[in-house]
Scaffold this motif. Sequence first.
Motif, PDB file in Angstrom:
ATOM      1  N   GLN A 114       0.993  -0.933   0.001  1.00 19.78           N
ATOM      2  CA  GLN A 114      -0.037   0.192  -0.508  1.00 19.78           C
ATOM      3  C   GLN A 114       0.882   1.308  -0.273  1.00 19.78           C
ATOM      4  O   GLN A 114       0.109   2.332  -0.567  1.00 19.78           O
ATOM      5  N   GLU A 115       1.823   1.146   0.735  1.00 24.43           N
ATOM      6  CA  GLU A 115       3.074   2.558   1.254  1.00 24.43           C
ATOM      7  C   GLU A 115       3.411   2.078  -0.618  1.00 24.43           C
ATOM      8  O   GLU A 115       3.724   3.335  -0.821  1.00 24.43           O
ATOM      9  N   GLU A 116       3.702   1.898  -0.908  1.00 23.55           N
ATOM     10  CA  GLU A 116       4.274   1.667  -2.787  1.00 23.55           C
ATOM     11  C   GLU A 116       3.452   2.875  -3.477  1.00 23.55           C
ATOM     12  O   GLU A 116       3.974   2.999  -4.025  1.00 23.55           O
ATOM     13  N   VAL A 117       2.461   1.771  -3.420  1.00 23.40           N
ATOM     14  CA  VAL A 117       1.117   2.188  -4.227  1.00 23.40           C
ATOM     15  C   VAL A 117       1.368   3.484  -3.793  1.00 23.40           C
ATOM     16  O   VAL A 117       1.548   4.813  -4.737  1.00 23.40           O
ATOM     17  N   GLU A 118       0.817   3.991  -2.867  1.00 29.39           N
ATOM     18  CA  GLU A 118       0.394   5.514  -2.244  1.00 29.39           C
ATOM     19  C   GLU A 118       2.164   6.459  -2.655  1.00 29.39           C
ATOM     20  O   GLU A 118       1.849   7.334  -3.685  1.00 29.39           O
ATOM     21  N   ARG A 119       3.248   6.122  -2.782  1.00 29.79           N
ATOM     22  CA  ARG A 119       4.560   6.555  -3.211  1.00 29.79           C
ATOM     23  C   ARG A 119       4.566   6.599  -4.380  1.00 29.79           C
ATOM     24  O   ARG A 119       4.339   8.211  -4.438  1.00 29.79           O
ATOM     25  N   ILE A 120       3.371   6.417  -5.790  1.00 36.19           N
ATOM     26  CA  ILE A 120       3.842   6.173  -6.470  1.00 36.19           C
ATOM     27  C   ILE A 120       2.834   7.188  -6.743  1.00 36.19           C
ATOM     28  O   ILE A 120       3.586   8.465  -8.134  1.00 36.19           O
ATOM     29  N   HIS A 209      -8.431  -5.708   0.745  1.00 34.09           N
ATOM     30  CA  HIS A 209      -8.470  -4.609   0.264  1.00 34.09           C
ATOM     31  C   HIS A 209      -8.655  -4.143  -1.293  1.00 34.09           C
ATOM     32  O   HIS A 209      -7.756  -4.867  -2.090  1.00 34.09           O
ATOM     33  N   GLN A 210      -8.254  -2.831  -1.269  1.00 36.59           N
ATOM     34  CA  GLN A 210      -8.193  -2.304  -2.473  1.00 36.59           C
ATOM     35  C   GLN A 210      -8.076  -0.659  -2.576  1.00 36.59           C
ATOM     36  O   GLN A 210      -7.576   0.191  -1.203  1.00 36.59           O
ATOM     37  N   ILE A 211      -7.446   0.397  -3.662  1.00 38.90           N
ATOM     38  CA  ILE A 211      -6.991   0.756  -3.595  1.00 38.90           C
ATOM     39  C   ILE A 211      -7.770   2.007  -4.854  1.00 38.90           C
ATOM     40  O   ILE A 211      -7.618   1.375  -6.094  1.00 38.90           O
ATOM     41  N   PHE A 308     -10.080   4.047 -11.367  1.00 35.68           N
ATOM     42  CA  PHE A 308      -9.292   2.317 -11.031  1.00 35.68           C
ATOM     43  C   PHE A 308      -9.440   2.388 -10.018  1.00 35.68           C
ATOM     44  O   PHE A 308      -9.536   2.859  -9.298  1.00 35.68           O
ATOM     45  N   GLY A 309      -9.186   0.479 -10.091  1.00 35.35           N
ATOM     46  CA  GLY A 309      -9.587   0.395  -8.747  1.00 35.35           C
ATOM     47  C   GLY A 309      -8.293  -1.162  -8.813  1.00 35.35           C
ATOM     48  O   GLY A 309      -8.753  -2.172  -9.617  1.00 35.35           O
ATOM     49  N   VAL A 310      -7.380  -1.323  -7.867  1.00 34.59           N
ATOM     50  CA  VAL A 310      -6.491  -2.358  -8.150  1.00 34.59           C
ATOM     51  C   VAL A 310      -6.643  -2.825  -6.239  1.00 34.59           C
ATOM     52  O   VAL A 310      -7.087  -2.384  -5.302  1.00 34.59           O
ATOM     53  N   GLY A 311      -6.874  -3.875  -6.955  1.00 38.20           N
ATOM     54  CA  GLY A 311      -6.559  -5.518  -5.397  1.00 38.20           C
ATOM     55  C   GLY A 311      -5.380  -5.451  -4.641  1.00 38.20           C
ATOM     56  O   GLY A 311      -4.280  -5.544  -5.372  1.00 38.20           O
ATOM     57  N   LEU A 312      -5.311  -5.578  -3.648  1.00 34.78           N
ATOM     58  CA  LEU A 312      -4.310  -4.500  -2.680  1.00 34.78           C
ATOM     59  C   LEU A 312      -3.735  -6.115  -2.382  1.00 34.78           C
ATOM     60  O   LEU A 312      -2.315  -6.188  -2.622  1.00 34.78           O
ATOM     61  N   GLU A 313      -4.077  -7.011  -1.841  1.00 29.09           N
ATOM     62  CA  GLU A 313      -4.306  -8.222  -1.865  1.00 29.09           C
ATOM     63  C   GLU A 313      -2.826  -8.659  -3.038  1.00 29.09           C
ATOM     64  O   GLU A 313      -1.756  -9.182  -3.426  1.00 29.09           O
ATOM     65  N   ARG A 314      -3.935  -8.714  -4.122  1.00 24.93           N
ATOM     66  CA  ARG A 314      -3.000  -9.262  -4.935  1.00 24.93           C
ATOM     67  C   ARG A 314      -1.696  -8.649  -5.852  1.00 24.93           C
ATOM     68  O   ARG A 314      -1.055  -9.103  -6.269  1.00 24.93           O
ATOM     69  N   ILE A 315      -1.726  -6.837  -5.209  1.00 24.29           N
ATOM     70  CA  ILE A 315      -0.177  -6.693  -5.537  1.00 24.29           C
ATOM     71  C   ILE A 315       0.586  -7.297  -4.949  1.00 24.29           C
ATOM     72  O   ILE A 315       1.705  -7.462  -4.827  1.00 24.29           O
ATOM     73  N   ALA A 316       0.041  -7.056  -3.708  1.00 21.83           N
ATOM     74  CA  ALA A 316       0.937  -8.320  -2.462  1.00 21.83           C
ATOM     75  C   ALA A 316       1.463  -9.328  -2.886  1.00 21.83           C
ATOM     76  O   ALA A 316       2.533  -9.534  -2.687  1.00 21.83           O
TER      77      ALA A 316
END
Length: 339
Positions: A114-120, A209-211, A308-316
Amino acid sequence: MKEKLQAIREQAMQRISQADGLEKLNEARVAFLGKKGELTAVLKGMKDVDPKDRPAIGQMVNETRESIERVLEETKKKLEAKAREMQLEREVIDVTLPAKKNSVGHRHPNTIAQEEVERIFIGMGYEVIEGPEIEYDEYNFEKLNIPANHPAKDEQDTFYVNKEIVLRTQTSPVQARVMEQGKLPIRMISPGRVFRSDEVDATHSPSFHQIEGLVIDKNITFADLKGTLEEFAKELFGEETRTKFRPHHFPFTEPSAEVDVSCFKCGGKGCRFCKGSGWIEILGCGMVHPHVLEMCGIDPQEYTGFAFGVGLERIALLKYEIDDMRLLYENDYRFLKQF
Ligand code: DAH
């Protein structure tokens, strides 16, 4: 009188010697020297003594008192020492035992992702906004163009609190909330927990979780959406990552797409990780539906936008090559400490 004092003294000594604790000892003190004590009673009786005998008797009383006090004091010290010794014995510390390790935990893979996505996105000028996990049906569905007969609204899929309130099934309602506030332009992401009535397995959980992402401004086109998400994918998975937009349907975007990234494990040749296809699906997106803009008080003639909607778990799971989502929720330290 002499005999009486002698007797008091003997009784006192006996009682003191029998005292096995500080409390008993104090009781002995009170019994002989206290206000209503036996020796005090003798002192009070002095007025009846023949005046010429008073000095001698007074001295005897004092001597008796002093000797009782002395023994009381000595016994008190002994009992205190004994109590301390027993305490030390009880609280003995074995310095040869191995020490308790002070283990400090660290960030969960979800949090790191999540912090990585937020940073971007913060780097691209986005704000991070939070929305409620318990949401009105109206925001979760209606304002996102999801009609009453949509399968997502079925009780099989959604946790209803009552007719109007649900545990949000997506982070998309935050879009409606932010648009309604009317502050334009909008450039925001909104990470958070969502809930669906799913059975637990390697890829599903009733809470995950989603973003969400939303951009609204004048002259926003699909090209902006593509450029933004391509940049996001490159930052997240590496510069060589390619993206593919596949047409899809979401009620609140038109047109809509799903985005795949080239498999960062095999570079797109096809492997076990991407199930041989060379591509991995990572998110849903689209141009915000004009009707959604209207329902949220924005003029679609003047403004356009993408979401857009990203699944956080999927990214992790992808980023850390974890093959079972359940591991993310068990919080076994031996697992978590690897990241
Ligand atoms: N809310 C969608 C879901 O849970 C994901 C999504 C798709 C979000 C497209 C979006 C979007 O903002 O534009 O499946």
